[in-house]
Design a protein around this motif. Structure first.
Motif, mmCIF file in Angstrom:
data_model
loop_
_atom_site.group_PDB
_atom_site.id
_atom_site.type_symbol
_atom_site.label_atom_id
_atom_site.label_comp_id
_atom_site.label_asym_id
_atom_site.label_seq_id
_atom_site.Cartn_x
_atom_site.Cartn_y
_atom_site.Cartn_z
ATOM 1 N N GLN A 70 0.822 -1.201 0.000
ATOM 2 C CA GLN A 70 0.000 0.000 0.000
ATOM 3 C C GLN A 70 0.861 1.259 0.000
ATOM 4 N N PRO A 71 0.395 2.323 -0.640
ATOM 5 C CA PRO A 71 1.054 3.620 -0.436
ATOM 6 C C PRO A 71 0.936 4.012 1.043
ATOM 7 N N GLY A 72 2.052 4.433 1.636
ATOM 8 C CA GLY A 72 2.027 4.840 3.039
ATOM 9 C C GLY A 72 1.732 3.713 4.000
ATOM 10 N N SER A 73 2.172 2.504 3.669
ATOM 11 C CA SER A 73 1.827 1.335 4.491
ATOM 12 C C SER A 73 2.343 1.439 5.919
ATOM 13 N N ALA A 74 3.410 2.174 6.145
ATOM 14 C CA ALA A 74 3.974 2.281 7.494
ATOM 15 C C ALA A 74 2.966 2.816 8.502
ATOM 16 N N ALA A 75 2.006 3.602 8.031
ATOM 17 C CA ALA A 75 1.018 4.190 8.935
ATOM 18 C C ALA A 75 0.098 3.132 9.541
ATOM 19 N N PHE A 76 0.023 1.948 8.916
ATOM 20 C CA PHE A 76 -0.876 0.902 9.394
ATOM 21 C C PHE A 76 -0.154 -0.126 10.275
ATOM 22 N N ALA A 77 1.147 0.028 10.449
ATOM 23 C CA ALA A 77 1.910 -0.921 11.264
ATOM 24 C C ALA A 77 1.730 -0.607 12.745
ATOM 25 N N ARG A 78 1.841 -1.649 13.553
ATOM 26 C CA ARG A 78 1.763 -1.495 15.005
ATOM 27 C C ARG A 78 3.042 -2.017 15.634
ATOM 28 N N VAL A 79 3.505 -1.308 16.641
ATOM 29 C CA VAL A 79 4.744 -1.656 17.333
ATOM 30 C C VAL A 79 4.457 -1.740 18.831
ATOM 31 N N ARG A 80 5.033 -2.746 19.466
ATOM 32 C CA ARG A 80 4.869 -2.892 20.917
ATOM 33 C C ARG A 80 6.170 -3.384 21.513
ATOM 34 N N CYS A 81 6.584 -2.778 22.622
ATOM 35 C CA CYS A 81 7.777 -3.218 23.358
ATOM 36 C C CYS A 81 7.366 -3.459 24.801
ATOM 37 N N GLN A 82 7.754 -4.587 25.348
ATOM 38 C CA GLN A 82 7.354 -4.925 26.714
ATOM 39 C C GLN A 82 8.424 -5.775 27.385
ATOM 40 N N PRO A 83 8.452 -5.720 28.721
ATOM 41 C CA PRO A 83 9.405 -6.586 29.431
ATOM 42 C C PRO A 83 8.990 -8.045 29.309
ATOM 43 N N LEU A 84 9.965 -8.935 29.374
ATOM 44 C CA LEU A 84 9.684 -10.368 29.376
ATOM 45 C C LEU A 84 9.584 -10.814 30.826
ATOM 46 N N LEU A 85 8.428 -11.326 31.197
ATOM 47 C CA LEU A 85 8.216 -11.734 32.581
ATOM 48 C C LEU A 85 8.324 -13.254 32.738
ATOM 49 N N ARG A 86 7.321 -13.983 32.257
ATOM 50 C CA ARG A 86 7.335 -15.437 32.438
ATOM 51 C C ARG A 86 7.022 -16.175 31.144
ATOM 52 N N PRO A 87 7.576 -15.797 30.010
ATOM 53 C CA PRO A 87 7.215 -16.506 28.774
ATOM 54 C C PRO A 87 7.860 -17.890 28.728
ATOM 55 N N ALA A 88 7.148 -18.822 28.152
ATOM 56 C CA ALA A 88 7.706 -20.146 27.877
ATOM 57 C C ALA A 88 7.823 -20.374 26.385
ATOM 58 N N MET A 89 6.909 -19.748 25.619
ATOM 59 C CA MET A 89 6.923 -19.912 24.169
ATOM 60 C C MET A 89 6.342 -18.671 23.507
ATOM 61 N N ALA A 90 6.925 -18.288 22.374
ATOM 62 C CA ALA A 90 6.339 -17.279 21.490
ATOM 63 C C ALA A 90 5.972 -17.963 20.181
ATOM 64 N N MET A 91 4.834 -17.581 19.616
ATOM 65 C CA MET A 91 4.377 -18.166 18.361
ATOM 66 C C MET A 91 3.909 -17.054 17.436
ATOM 67 N N LEU A 92 4.541 -16.944 16.283
ATOM 68 C CA LEU A 92 4.112 -16.028 15.228
ATOM 69 C C LEU A 92 3.537 -16.883 14.102
ATOM 70 N N SER A 93 2.350 -16.530 13.630
ATOM 71 C CA SER A 93 1.699 -17.374 12.630
ATOM 72 C C SER A 93 1.036 -16.538 11.553
ATOM 73 N N SER A 94 1.049 -17.053 10.334
ATOM 74 C CA SER A 94 0.275 -16.442 9.255
ATOM 75 C C SER A 94 -1.206 -16.657 9.533
ATOM 76 N N ASP A 95 -2.056 -15.881 8.877
ATOM 77 C CA ASP A 95 -3.488 -15.958 9.185
ATOM 78 C C ASP A 95 -4.095 -17.291 8.776
ATOM 79 N N GLY A 96 -3.378 -18.078 7.962
ATOM 80 C CA GLY A 96 -3.893 -19.378 7.577
ATOM 81 C C GLY A 96 -4.133 -20.297 8.754
ATOM 82 N N VAL A 97 -3.314 -20.177 9.804
ATOM 83 C CA VAL A 97 -3.480 -21.046 10.970
ATOM 84 C C VAL A 97 -4.802 -20.734 11.653
#
Length: 269
Positions: free
Chosen positions: A182-209
């Motif tokens: 898209q033109p100007g696609s950066a405006a639709f991105a979201r960014v988040r930064c947070q401390p890691l407390l008690r994670p055991a697993m992170a999972m990134l998935s495409s919308d197909g899942v």
């Protein structure tokens, strides 16, 4: 998080059942990187319809760009996390990071399309390469996430408690999604930064899942919990060995879309 905590990482990308029948390529892509100091996961999902005929290449370029930029950013975070709170890091990157990814993806795509001396300005040729993108970089103290378009990022704790990092945009439903093309696609991105407390697993998935689970929120959140139990019971290698077959069956029983997972598991050493 304690210094004794380390991680295991992997990406699994499977061609959807519908794509196999149609003779079309997989339009998802995943990149994973880890070392002793940081870990990076990037996932992209090319749109695949005729007006985005090169989305397979767009997705591949997206994960290459995002993984490289997040890896470089991770080195900076190792220094910044010493005296900057996560919210301040997030605020400083919300505008800059999406624009950087957008510019570099545009430049790389234009080069792929044959442009001479390509820059990162928008061009109509980018529409052929349409793709979503999501990524994360982890240090021993914090995690930074970025997402443009659909897909999901989950954090799962040992207790099974599961956090979905970003909700769907209100203007995204059905097959509609924001895109790097898209033109100007950066405006639709979201960014988040947070401390890691008690994670055991992170999972990134495409919308197909999620879509192959008929969009059922509880069923989708249960995937992260199931994967964590599988790793804890079988070990990392054995747990991963069966994932390609499981994802292929998920696609076959669902809507036939490509299905991709990027996984990070924390372990004590």
């Amino acid at each position: 998080m304690a210094e004794s905590v380390r991680w295991e990482a992997a990406g699994v990308c499977m061609r959807g059942a519908r794509h196999v029948v149609d003779g079309t390529p997989c339009q998802d892509a995943v990149r994973v990187y880890r070392d002793d100091a940081l870990a990076v996961i990037a996932v992209a999902d090319g749109h695949g319809d005729p007006k985005h005929a090169r989305s397979e290449d767009g997705a591949r370029i997206a994960v290459d760009v995002m993984a490289a930029l997040l890896r470089s950013l991770g080195r900076q975070l190792l220094i910044r996390q010493q005296d900057e709170p996560p919210i301040k890091i997030q605020e400083s990157l919300e505008g800059h990071l999406p624009q950087r990814i957008n510019w570099e993806w545009n430049r790389r795509v234009k080069a792929h399309a044959g442009h001479l001396d390509p820059d990162g300005a928008w061009h109509t040729d980018l529409l052929l390469y349409g793709t979503t993108a999501l990524g994360a970089v982890f240090t021993d103290r914090l995690a930074l996430f970025i997402q443009l378009g659909d897909g999901d990022i989950l954090l799962v704790e040992d207790s099974g408690a599961t956090e979905c990092i970003f909700d769907l945009h209100e203007d995204m439903y059905g097959s509609l999604t924001h895109s790097l093309c898209q033109p100007g696609s950066a405006a639709f991105a979201r960014v988040r930064c947070q401390p890691l407390l008690r994670p055991a697993m992170a999972m990134l998935s495409s919308d197909g899942v999620r879509d192959c689970l008929q969009g059922e929120p509880d069923a989708f959140l249960g995937v992260g919990q199931w994967l964590l139990r599988r790793v804890e019971q079988r070990g990392w290698g054995d747990a991963l060995a069966g994932l390609p077959d499981w994802l292929s069956e998920l696609s076959r029983r669902g809507n036939g879309d490509d299905v991709t997972l990027g996984l990070l598991h924390w372990r004590q050493t």
